[in-house]
Structures are given as structure tokens and as C-alpha cells.
Design an enzyme around this catalytic site. Structure first.
Site, PDB file in Angstrom:
ATOM      1  N   GLY A  27       0.805  -1.213   0.000  1.00 53.54           N
ATOM      2  CA  GLY A  27       0.000   0.000   0.000  1.00 53.54           C
ATOM      3  C   GLY A  27       0.835   1.257   0.000  1.00 53.54           C
ATOM      4  O   GLY A  27       0.449   2.274  -0.576  1.00 53.54           O
ATOM      5  N   LYS A  45      12.433  -2.010   0.553  1.00 51.22           N
ATOM      6  CA  LYS A  45      11.102  -1.400   0.502  1.00 51.22           C
ATOM      7  C   LYS A  45      11.253   0.118   0.367  1.00 51.22           C
ATOM      8  O   LYS A  45      11.955   0.751   1.152  1.00 51.22           O
ATOM      9  CB  LYS A  45      10.343  -1.744   1.781  1.00 51.22           C
ATOM     10  N   ASP A 138      -0.927  -7.392  12.454  1.00 54.57           N
ATOM     11  CA  ASP A 138      -1.395  -7.681  11.097  1.00 54.57           C
ATOM     12  C   ASP A 138      -0.863  -9.030  10.619  1.00 54.57           C
ATOM     13  O   ASP A 138      -0.465  -9.174   9.469  1.00 54.57           O
ATOM     14  CB  ASP A 138      -0.969  -6.570  10.135  1.00 54.57           C
TER      15      ASP A 138
END
Length: 425
Positions: A27, A45, A138
């Protein structure tokens, strides 16, 4: 795992890491396969330029600080990071293997014994996270990578300090994956406790055992209502009977009714030992089953059989429910590693309760991401150089015995190496 080529707009280097390809997209940004100056692979990342603002930088900086704090054999470790760069980035250990979600969708649910091994391994890893006063928040199948050294937990982007009132999310906003989210998190309750990760792990184990999550709906609002309604029980359809009590307790609506991560480990251990195995043996079987190419051994024997080489080791015949043999003293190779070249390999996943045969799959193995995707298995024996070479036709009749031929020696050596790599001792 599979990478995709860099696009023209992608950078070729971030920090000291040379970028080799794309392995996923989240996202907040893109994940690349990178390589350090010393040749170490890494998952790099990078935040998307379109969302780089003070809030995203602050959240990214929090993720970096959390990754500096967490540790353990089951955590993908932070290598380097820069939250103040023009394009903020972080690099973590690269785990070469599919995520649990992709593996189950491609190859089917895991046998119950391996689900128990997975549960004990991940629960123990979460225990180290909780000792640091952190929650993952998560945990889901896509955040469990099945690497060559066992499963690892990734993506601590939503992790928070337990009992902390600080939050970077807007008021009344729930962040996480609804289908793996416990009721108290879905309701926006604070503070959250380690019970949220126990619930999420329960959803992961349920998915590993059945291929589905406890609640499923096409409408997000309906899904939230199902998760938060105490009268709506989780769907345990297809769960092996020995796993039902554990998963029922882990998916309890009330947080205080769930076991601790330590209790999950002990429960999994007891069930594994009841089948005559040590937990360490079950863990090695899990790694063999998920990390090894499924056709690695099966592709070897047909090639040898085509040249008249008979398997030097017999295939033992043993009922699926029989207690395991002492693999350290047995002369015969377990059926996990051998199949007769004249047999048709059985289809489907291994029989319960013990994985005694690898499920034959397509040699083109669909893989997953560090967040979503990855790179090809470098040890995949589907490569031509890893397979026995076909004997050259010399026009002479074949020898009466191939026991001492070069081909037989190569085949025997590969059999020994395959067996040693997967032995349960």
C-alpha cells in the site's frame, strides 16, 4: 520465487543496494530484490513518491524503529534504512520462499502435523516480539514466508508498542486485515494486548489446515459485522479433529479466553509428541515440505529409470497411521523421499496425520512475495545441469549391470544427498 524486471522509472540503486528486480508492491510502496556491495540479497522497501509526506515519513520511521527492536530466528531482520532520504527506504533480510497464502492456494492445505509445527514455530517467534513490548497487529498468511530455514514473520508496518496510546492513525480508523482481525481490534478498542496476535495466528493456522479463513464475505461491512458479532461462530469447516480444540480457543471472541503464545507452543508440542515425533523433527518436515521443489526427487528417478537404473533403495510400505520408524538407524529410505520409477505418483497432498509423501505438483512452481513475490529457487533440479545426464548411444549393447557405472554412481549420490537433506534426525 519470481521477480519481474525493473521498469524504466525504477531506480537502479537505493542506498548501497543494487536493485535487481521487483518482488512485490504494498500500500505504501514498492519492494525490490536488492543486493548489497558484499553480495548479500535483501528485500528493499521504498515509499511511493506520490505519498511521501510528513505523515508517511513518520509512520515509516516508526516501522524502522520497531524493526530495530524486534529480533529472533523467526523474524526477517532489518539490514539498513533511511527514513530521511528523498525516497525513504528500508532493507530487510531476503527470505527465499513463498508466503503461506500462495503456497496453500497453489499446493493445497498442509497436513495437520505440519500445521502444528507451523503453529509452534510462529507462536514462539511472536513470544519474542511480545517480550519487547510489541504487537504485530497484522499477522496473516501473506506475512508468513516459508523459507529454506523455516517460516519467518515479515511486515511489522502496523506493529505498535503494547499498552501504548500513541497512534499515527486517524481517530475511529481501524487498520489491519479484516478477515484475520480479532473482534476487539475490529471494534477499535484500546489498548490492545498480545491476545490480538494469538487470534490472528489462529486464523493463519486455520487457513493452513483448510484453505479458508474463519469469516468470509464479499462485502467489507458484512465481514466486520460477522467478526464483531459474538453470536457468529468462526467457520471451522474441514479442520482436522485434533486441531479443533486449539483453534476454537485461539479464535475465542473474548480476548481473555484465548491461550497465551506459550500455551499455544505447549499445546502444539503435546499433539506432535502424541504422534511419536519430536517438535524439532516436525519442524524439519515442515521445511522439507514447503521449501523444497515438489518435483525435486520425482524428476530424478524417471530420468534414471529411462536408462535402466533401478532405484538402489527399496520403498518401504507402512500404513499412514503407523508410528514413525527410527530414521537414524533405518536402512530403507522413508517414502517422503523415494518413489519407485515404475509407479505413478499419487495426486494430492500427503495423507494425515503424517506427511509420508510429497504431493507431486507442476514443475513450474507458482511462488509468492517478500510482501507478495520473489525469485526462482536456485537449487531447483529442473535445471538441466542438476539432472542426471542421458547416456550417449555408442551402438554397443548395454552392460549386464549398471551397479558400477558412472550413471549409477551419480544417481546413488543424488539419492544420498536428497535423503540426507530431508532426514528427520
Amino acid at each position: 520465487m519470481q521477480t519481474t524486471p525493473l521498469s524504466p522509472e525504477d531506480p537502479v540503486r537505493i542506498g548501497g543496494f543494487e536493485l535487481l528486480g521487483r518482488i512485490g508492491q504494498g500500500g505504501m510502496g514498492q519492494v525490490y530484490l536488492g543486493e548489497s556491495p558484499g553480495g548479500e540479497p535483501a528485500a528493499v522497501k521504498v515509499i511511493k513518491p506520490s505519498i511521501v509526506d510528513s505523515t508517511s515519513r513518520q509512520r515509516f520511521a516508526q516501522e524502522i524503529e520497531i524493526l530495530k527492536t524486534v529480533w529472533g530466528a523467526r523474524i526477517a531482520q532489518l539490514l539498513d534504512a533511511d527514513a530521511d532520504a528523498e525516497q525513504p527506504w528500508l532493507a530487510t533480510e531476503y527470505v527465499e520462499g513463498p508466503d503461506l497464502g500462495k503456497h496453500v492456494m497453489t499446493h493445497g492445505p498442509l497436513p495437520a502435523l505440519l500445521v502444528l509445527s507451523l503453529g509452534a514455530t510462529i507462536a514462539e517467534g511472536l513470544g519474542y516480539v511480545h517480550k519487547q513490548g510489541l504487537l504485530h497487529r497484522d499477522l496473516k498468511p501473506a506475512n508468513i514466508l516459508l523459507g529454506p530455514n523455516g517460516p519467518k514473520i515479515i511486515d511489522f508496518g502496523l506493529a505498535v508498542f503494547a499498552e501504548s496510546s500513541a497512534s499515527l492513525t486517524a481517530a475511529n480508523t481501524v487498520v489491519g486485515t479484516p478477515s484475520c482481525m480479532p473482534p476487539e481490534q475490529a471494534n477499535g478498542e484500546k489498548p490492545l494486548t498480545s491476545a490480538v496476535d494469538v487470534y490472528a495466528l489462529g486464523t493463519v493456522l486455520l487457513f493452513a489446515a483448510t484453505g479458508h479463513l474463519p469469516y468470509h464475505a464479499t462485502n467489507i461491512h458484512v465481514l466486520f459485522r460477522m467478526v464483531t458479532d459474538p453470536a457468529t461462530a468462526p467457520d471451522l469447516t474441514g479442520t482436522p479433529p485434533e486441531l479443533v480444540p486449539l483453534l476454537t480457543s485461539m479464535l475465542s471472541h473474548q480476548a481473555q479466553a484465548r491461550p497465551t503464545v506459550s500455551e499455544v507452543v505447549q499445546h502444539c508440542r503435546a499433539l506432535v509428541e502424541a504422534q511419536g515425533l519430536k517438535l524439532a523433527q516436525a519442524r524439519r518436515r515442515l521445511t522439507t515440505y514447503t521449501a523444497a521443489p515438489p518435483q525435486e526427487f520425482l524428476t530424478l528417478l524417471p530420468a534414471a529409470a529411462s536408462e535402466g537404473v533401478v532405484s538402489p533403495l527399496p520403498v518401504p510400505s507402512r500404513p499412514a497411521d503407523a508410528p514413525p520408524t527410527d530414521e537414524s538407524t533405518s536402512e530403507a529410505a522413508p517414502t517422503l523421499f523415494l518413489t519407485s520409477p515404475h509407479q505413478t505418483p499419487p495426486a494430492g497432498p500427503p495423507a494425515e496425520p503424517e506427511p509420508t509423501a510429497l504431493a507431486p505438483q507442476s514443475t513450474q512452481r507458482t511462488q509468492s512475495t517478500q510482501d507478495e513475490q520473489g525469485t526462482p529457487d536456485k537449487q531447483d533440479p529442473s535445471n538441466a545441469q542438476d539432472l542426471p545426464r542421458r547416456a550417449r548411444d555408442t551402438g554397443r549393447p548395454p552392460a549386464r549391470s549398471l551397479r558400477h557405472s558412472a550413471q549409477a554412481r551419480r544417481t546413488a549420490q543424488q539419492l544420498r544427498e536428497a535423503y540426507a537433506a530431508r532426514a528427520g534426525f
